[in-house]
Write an enzyme that holds these catalytic residues in place. Structure first.
Site, PDB file in Angstrom:
ATOM      1  N   ASP A  93       0.833  -1.029  -0.136  1.00  0.00           N
ATOM      2  CA  ASP A  93       0.069   0.010  -0.273  1.00  0.00           C
ATOM      3  C   ASP A  93       0.872   1.217  -0.030  1.00  0.00           C
ATOM      4  OD1 ASP A  93      -2.376   1.653   0.804  1.00  0.00           O
ATOM      5  OD2 ASP A  93      -1.529   1.762   2.808  1.00  0.00           O
ATOM      6  N   ASP A 100      -0.183   5.264   0.993  1.00  0.00           N
ATOM      7  CA  ASP A 100      -0.414   6.069   2.019  1.00  0.00           C
ATOM      8  C   ASP A 100      -0.563   5.471   3.207  1.00  0.00           C
ATOM      9  OD1 ASP A 100      -0.415   8.161  -0.141  1.00  0.00           O
ATOM     10  OD2 ASP A 100      -2.728   8.485   0.265  1.00  0.00           O
TER      11      ASP A 100
END
Ligand SMILES: O=C(O)[C@@H](COP(=O)(O)O)O[C@H]1O[C@H](CO)[C@@H](O)[C@H](O)[C@H]1O
Length: 263
Positions: free
Chosen positions: A13, A15
Site C-alpha cells: 500500500d 499512503d
C-alpha cells in the site's frame, strides 16, 4: 520465514504504509528499496491512488514498468503494460459517477469529481499538481460523507443495489464496482504473472488493505491512523506481524521482522 534468496514479491500500500500519511515521504524505507532492487525482488504497488499518480511515483522509486494495482483494485496494470478495469473491464469512472449522481438527491456526500484541485490539495496535503493526478480516475470514486451514520447504512445498501461496493482508506471512502478490491486484484495479477511462483509479503495500514493482507503469504499490518481496525480473516498468526511504528518506519520494521530474522 521467507528469505531474500528465494523468489519473493513485495506488495505494498502507499499512503500510511510506504509513504508517510502526512508528508508522503519514504525516507525510512530507502535502504530496503535498495536491497530489494539488489536481489531483484519485484515491488508491486497496491493503492487506492490512480494510475496517473502511481506511474511518476514508480519512476521516483526506481521501479518503472512494474505491474501495479490502482484505485483499490478496480484498475490493474500488468507486467506487459496492459491496463484493465476489474472485475470485468466494463464499469467506467463516468458510469460510476452517473450512478452516484442518482443517489445525490437522497444522501449528502461529495466526490473527487465535484471537488476542484485546490480543494483536494487542501484536504490531503498533496500539491495541486498531484491533486490533479488523483482526480484522473478510471474506475472508482473517492467520497467525503456529509450525512448521518444512519443514512450511511442506507447509502451502502443503495450502492449494492447499483452494483457498487464501498471501502475505507486512511482518509476517504471509496466507491468501486462490486467484485473489485485489493485482494481480488492481487489474486488476478498473480494468476496473470509469468514465471515461477513467488512467496508474497504484503504491507498495508488501512481497512481497505485487509483483503490484500489476507491474500499474501506474509502480512505486515502497519500501525495506522484510521479509527476502524484492520481486521484480517486469516488465523495463521505466525505469518502476520503488527508494527509498532507508523508509515515507512513501520514498513521497514515489517520487512526487518520477516526478512532479517535468523532462519
Ligand atoms: O483514502 C485515502 O486515504 C487514500 C488512501 O490511499 P492508499 O490506498 O493508502 O494508497 O486515497 C485517496 O487519497 C489520496 C490522498 O490522500 C489520493 O492520492 C488518492 O488518489 C485517493 O484515492
Amino acid at each position: 520465514m521467507p528469505d531474500l534468496h528465494q523468489p519473493l514479491m513485495i506488495i505494498t500500500d502507499l499512503d500510511g504504509s510506504l509513504l508517510d500519511h502526512h508528508t508522503y515521504r519514504w525516507d525510512a524505507a530507502t535502504e530496503w528499496l535498495t536491497t530489494l532492487r539488489q536481489y531483484a525482488v519485484p515491488l508491486v504497488i497496491c493503492s487506492s491512488k490512480t494510475a496517473a499518480e502511481i506511474i511518476p511515483l514508480q519512476k521516483r522509486l526506481g521501479i518503472s514498468g512494474s505491474p501495479f494495482i490502482a484505485e483499490n483494485g478496480a484498475v490493474v496494470q500488468t507486467h506487459d503494460q496492459q491496463r484493465i478495469r476489474l472485475p470485468d473491464n466494463t464499469l467506467t469512472y463516468d458510469a460510476i459517477c452517473q450512478r452516484l449522481a442518482s443517489l445525490k438527491t437522497a444522501y449528502r456526500f461529495t466526490g473527487f469529481h465535484d471537488f476542484s484541485d485546490p480543494e483536494v490539495a487542501a484536504m490531503t496535503g498533496l500539491s495541486e499538481a498531484d491533486a490533479e493526478l488523483s482526480r484522473q480516475r478510471d474506475a472508482s470514486e473517492v467520497i467525503v460523507w456529509r450525512d448521518s451514520d444512519e443514512a450511511f447504512d442506507q447509502f451502502h445498501d443503495a450502492l449494492r443495489a447499483e452494483g457498487l461496493a464501498l471501502t475505507q482508506g486512511g482518509r476517504f471512502w471509496h466507491v468501486m464496482p462490486a467484485g473489485s478490491g485489493k485482494g481480488e486484484a492481487l489474486r488476478w495479477l498473480l494468476a496473470h504473472s509469468p514465471g515461477e511462483a513467488r512467496v508474497t509479503i504484503g504491507l498495508g495500514d488501512g481497512p481497505n488493505d485487509a483483503p490484500m493482507l489476507d491474500a499474501v503469504d506474509y502480512a505486515v499490518v502497519i500501525k495506522g491512523y484510521s479509527k476502524t481496525p484492520v481486521t484480517l480473516s486469516r488465523s495463521d498468526q505466525q505469518q502476520i506481524y503488527h508494527t509498532a511504528h507508523h508509515g515507512p518506519e513501520g514498513w521497514r520494521e515489517g520487512l526487518d521482522y520477516f526478512l532479517t530474522q535468523p532462519q
